[in-house]
Motif scaffolding. Structure first.
Motif, PDB file in Angstrom:
ATOM      1  N   ASP A   1       0.846  -1.186   0.000  1.00  0.00           N
ATOM      2  CA  ASP A   1       0.000   0.000   0.000  1.00  0.00           C
ATOM      3  C   ASP A   1       0.887   1.245   0.000  1.00  0.00           C
ATOM      4  O   ASP A   1       1.580   1.529   0.979  1.00  0.00           O
ATOM      5  CB  ASP A   1      -0.897  -0.011   1.243  1.00  0.00           C
ATOM      6  CG  ASP A   1      -1.842   1.178   1.275  1.00  0.00           C
ATOM      7  OD1 ASP A   1      -1.922   1.882   0.246  1.00  0.00           O
ATOM      8  OD2 ASP A   1      -2.486   1.391   2.315  1.00  0.00           O
TER       9      ASP A   1
ATOM     10  N   SER B   1      -0.300   4.348  -0.592  1.00  0.00           N
ATOM     11  CA  SER B   1      -1.094   5.551  -0.338  1.00  0.00           C
ATOM     12  C   SER B   1      -0.634   6.230   0.952  1.00  0.00           C
ATOM     13  O   SER B   1      -0.125   5.580   1.868  1.00  0.00           O
ATOM     14  CB  SER B   1      -2.583   5.202  -0.233  1.00  0.00           C
ATOM     15  OG  SER B   1      -2.799   4.304   0.847  1.00  0.00           O
ATOM     16  N   LEU B   2      -0.783   7.548   0.998  1.00  0.00           N
ATOM     17  CA  LEU B   2      -0.355   8.322   2.160  1.00  0.00           C
ATOM     18  C   LEU B   2      -1.568   8.749   2.981  1.00  0.00           C
ATOM     19  O   LEU B   2      -2.612   9.113   2.429  1.00  0.00           O
ATOM     20  CB  LEU B   2       0.422   9.565   1.713  1.00  0.00           C
ATOM     21  CG  LEU B   2       1.731   9.308   0.961  1.00  0.00           C
ATOM     22  CD1 LEU B   2       2.303  10.628   0.449  1.00  0.00           C
ATOM     23  CD2 LEU B   2       2.741   8.607   1.843  1.00  0.00           C
ATOM     24  N   ASN B   3      -1.409   8.723   4.272  1.00  0.00           N
ATOM     25  CA  ASN B   3      -2.464   9.184   5.175  1.00  0.00           C
ATOM     26  C   ASN B   3      -2.322  10.695   5.355  1.00  0.00           C
ATOM     27  O   ASN B   3      -1.439  11.170   6.074  1.00  0.00           O
ATOM     28  CB  ASN B   3      -2.357   8.463   6.521  1.00  0.00           C
ATOM     29  CG  ASN B   3      -3.441   8.922   7.490  1.00  0.00           C
ATOM     30  OD1 ASN B   3      -4.411   9.579   7.096  1.00  0.00           O
ATOM     31  ND2 ASN B   3      -3.274   8.585   8.763  1.00  0.00           N
ATOM     32  N   ARG B   4      -3.179  11.439   4.673  1.00  0.00           N
ATOM     33  CA  ARG B   4      -3.110  12.898   4.752  1.00  0.00           C
ATOM     34  C   ARG B   4      -4.171  13.469   5.701  1.00  0.00           C
ATOM     35  O   ARG B   4      -4.460  14.660   5.670  1.00  0.00           O
ATOM     36  CB  ARG B   4      -3.284  13.503   3.357  1.00  0.00           C
ATOM     37  CG  ARG B   4      -2.140  13.160   2.392  1.00  0.00           C
ATOM     38  CD  ARG B   4      -2.284  13.923   1.077  1.00  0.00           C
ATOM     39  NE  ARG B   4      -1.138  13.721   0.205  1.00  0.00           N
ATOM     40  CZ  ARG B   4      -1.074  12.799  -0.759  1.00  0.00           C
ATOM     41  NH1 ARG B   4      -2.108  11.969  -0.934  1.00  0.00           N
ATOM     42  NH2 ARG B   4      -0.008  12.693  -1.516  1.00  0.00           N
ATOM     43  N   THR B   5      -4.701  12.622   6.560  1.00  0.00           N
ATOM     44  CA  THR B   5      -5.700  13.066   7.515  1.00  0.00           C
ATOM     45  C   THR B   5      -5.089  14.078   8.480  1.00  0.00           C
ATOM     46  O   THR B   5      -4.045  13.824   9.092  1.00  0.00           O
ATOM     47  CB  THR B   5      -6.258  11.873   8.327  1.00  0.00           C
ATOM     48  OG1 THR B   5      -6.738  10.882   7.418  1.00  0.00           O
ATOM     49  CG2 THR B   5      -7.381  12.320   9.234  1.00  0.00           C
ATOM     50  N   ASN B   6      -5.747  15.213   8.604  1.00  0.00           N
ATOM     51  CA  ASN B   6      -5.317  16.286   9.513  1.00  0.00           C
ATOM     52  C   ASN B   6      -3.946  16.865   9.176  1.00  0.00           C
ATOM     53  O   ASN B   6      -3.361  17.583   9.994  1.00  0.00           O
ATOM     54  CB  ASN B   6      -5.308  15.797  10.963  1.00  0.00           C
ATOM     55  CG  ASN B   6      -6.701  15.423  11.439  1.00  0.00           C
ATOM     56  OD1 ASN B   6      -7.689  16.055  11.043  1.00  0.00           O
ATOM     57  ND2 ASN B   6      -6.791  14.400  12.281  1.00  0.00           N
TER      58      ASN B   6
ATOM     59  N   ASN C   1       3.735  17.262   7.047  1.00  0.00           N
ATOM     60  CA  ASN C   1       3.409  16.128   7.911  1.00  0.00           C
ATOM     61  C   ASN C   1       4.216  16.187   9.206  1.00  0.00           C
ATOM     62  O   ASN C   1       3.716  15.858  10.281  1.00  0.00           O
ATOM     63  CB  ASN C   1       3.678  14.812   7.179  1.00  0.00           C
ATOM     64  CG  ASN C   1       3.101  13.617   7.918  1.00  0.00           C
ATOM     65  OD1 ASN C   1       1.885  13.492   8.046  1.00  0.00           O
ATOM     66  ND2 ASN C   1       3.975  12.751   8.402  1.00  0.00           N
TER      67      ASN C   1
END
Length: 582
Positions: free
Chosen positions: A37, A39-44, A494
């Motif tokens: 995977d 994909s990057l977690n760009r939450t917040n 980040n």
């Protein structure tokens, strides 16, 4: 018979391998492959970016290309720059721009008799730098207040600052004041390099000091920097006075508040002078758009009819004297008459043709060219540069050596004849010449015969084309690194998410001195002596000298003692050999 036995043995081996694989799959089970995977977690993650430039125009494409990528990834961006750039651009309509005019800069650059334009024509780099610094001081409050208002109204999370020495200090100062991360970008960050052999031809040095004399290296490493610092004292005093007006603490580094920030450089290895720099300094060039304007029917027809064409362009900012324009045009006429070339394309942009006509009113040939009536020379106000350089009939590019023009020439594999005027152009000219795909001219000693001979070399010597093709491969590979630039900016944002403290607006407040501490090499925190291990090496040298001295002293003592013993024995032998008296 032997072949038959060998075939039988191979068949048995293949059958045995099949049995082993089959039984192992049956015993251990058949494992399905899974895809990693990425994909990057760009939450917040903070997502509002403010890009700023005090210069605008040619400084904006490198920023806008990265901003486009970040917008595609879901980030909100705003550009502040003089002039209505994005609305006029075919590539960057989607980037919101806050437009204003810097009247001080406009007056200097648009007025032919201004101090800045006079310094350009007189080739006085130190005077030019100080004049630009004076403009930056005069514009500081204006830019700072605009940046601050936009940043607070839009709750900006990161400042993306166009960087030049002496220029755009408000962007970095405001980021420091508000506790927001900042990233700088420039065509050339060599002034930040730790490599003492990298210097600036604008100051009378060379881009690469590797083969220079001790005197030249001493002058460029010690004398000129001290002279520059001394000449800049008034600039720094004025700048700090403006800073105090808006509540910014003074800062005495001529380069600005950039020591612990991510600085992006629009260049690449194979062109740039190699050095081992901090991870904070990242080469991410050449930054180029993915599409360019195509040829107009007129230009397409001209190139088709002229298979040995020179493209002559000096960008949107470079200015040369009318005398030099006439010298270049006379060189073109001579090259055409000698059948070395058969075509010239010249977008005049900022060149004042009317002045050149007055200067050359006695020459019918020159007047014909300037009136765009010469069958082999096409003049226009604008030309699609990349499309022209990409055409197989464009054999040579006569350029001022700006970073964008240099990158496009390298990408298309077009050899260059470089006439550097100002800024990073002299440095680019030296690096292009060092790469073996260009020769350079001097604006202070421009001669028709010199231009003609260098054009002939560039067109006839195979090495220039081969080196251009070698550099072209590097340029095409490295042109993908604009995505890495966007990646690095995402990493900074980040990091701010995890290292920052939430402020009253819901954003993150950080300390730019510590945010990227993992990127900062330990030697910068250890101080000059400890960071360079001078204390360790100094003690090692002292120990070696002491041991060496002790060894030499002991050896000399032994030799001396041996000599005395030997001499004493010789004397005794001589005495024993003397006859005794009766």
């Amino acid at each position: 018979m032997h072949l038959k036995n060998l075939f039988s043995q191979l068949t048995l081996w293949h059958f045995a391998i099949f049995i082993i694989v089959f039984t192992s799959n049956q015993f251990f089970g058949s494992a399905d492959l899974i895809k990693r995977d990425s994909s990057l977690n760009r939450t917040n993650v903070p997502k509002k970016i403010l890009a700023t430039s005090m210069i605008g125009r040619t400084h904006l494409p490198q920023m806008c290309e990265i901003l486009k990528i970040l917008m595609d990834r879901g980030y909100d961006v705003i550009l502040i720059s003089p002039g209505n750039y994005t609305a006029k651009s075919i590539h960057y309509h989607s980037i919101p721009q806050i437009i204003f005019e810097n009247e001080i800069a406009s007056q200097q650059f648009n007025n032919k008799s201004s101090d800045v334009n006079n310094a350009l024509v007189d080739d006085d780099p130190l005077k030019l730098m100080l004049l630009l610094g004076k403009m930056a001081v005069q514009s500081y409050i204006l830019f700072y207040n605009i940046y601050k208002q936009v940043a607070e109204e839009n709750k900006v999370d990161l400042f993306f600052c166009d960087y030049m020495p002496l220029i755009n200090h408000p962007c970095f100062d405001l980021a420091w004041k508000l506790g927001k991360p900042a990233v700088g970008i420039s065509a050339d960050t060599s002034i930040l390099s730790n490599a003492p052999y990298k210097s600036d031809p604008m100051l009378g040095c060379h881009a690469n000091m590797e083969n220079e004399s001790f005197y030249a290296r001493f002058k460029c490493a010690i004398i000129i920097p001290l002279k520059l610092v001394w000449s800049s004292i008034d600039f720094l005093r004025g700048l700090n006075a403006e800073r105090a007006t808006v509540g910014i603490n003074p800062h005495w580094d001529l380069r600005g508040r950039v020591s612990n920030l991510l600085m992006l450089s629009n260049t690449f290895f194979g062109f740039e002078v190699s050095s081992s720099d901090s991870p904070l300094h990242q080469e991410i060039g050449p930054i180029l758009p993915d599409t360019f304007p195509g040829l107009t029917p007129v230009l397409d027809s001209f190139l088709a009819d002229h298979p040995r064409t020179i493209y002559f362009a000096l960008g949107t900012n470079a200015i040369i004297s009318s005398q030099n324009v006439i010298i270049i045009l006379n060189a073109f006429i001579k090259l055409i008459d000698q059948n070395v070339i058969d075509g010239v394309i010249w977008p005049t942009v900022r060149t004042d043709i009317s002045e050149s006509i007055e200067y050359a009113n006695s020459s019918v040939s020159i007047s014909t060219i300037l009136n765009n009536q010469h069958p082999n020379i096409h003049i226009s106000k604008f030309s699609p540069q990349f499309a022209i350089l990409s055409h197989e009939n464009t054999k040579l590019f006569l350029s001022h050596g700006g970073s964008a023009s240099s990158h496009e020439s390298m990408y298309t594999g077009t050899p260059m004849l470089v006439l550097p005027i100002m800024g990073d152009q002299p440095r680019n000219a030296e690096m292009l010449e060092s790469a073996g795909m260009a020769l350079k001219l001097s604006k202070n000693d421009l001669k028709v015969d010199d231009i003609v001979s260098k054009v002939e070399r560039l067109l006839n010597e195979e090495s220039f084309k081969k080196n251009a093709e070698r550099v072209q491969f590097l340029a095409k590979v490295n042109s993908k690194r604009k995505y890495r630039a966007a990646d690095l900016m995402e990493i900074v944002l980040n990091t701010a998410k995890y290292e920052g403290v939430k402020d009253e607006n819901g954003g993150f407040k950080i300390d730019n001195e510590k945010l990227l501490r993992d990127w900062i090499t330990p030697d910068t925190r250890m101080g000059f002596i400890r960071g360079k291990y001078l204390d360790v090496y100094g003690v090692a040298i002292i120990l070696l000298l002491a041991l060496g001295g002790g060894f030499v002293y002991t050896l000399l003592t032994i030799v001396r003692y041996t000599y005395i013993i030997s001499r004493s024995e010789n004397r005794n032998d001589q005495k024993s050999l003397k006859p005794k008296k009766e």
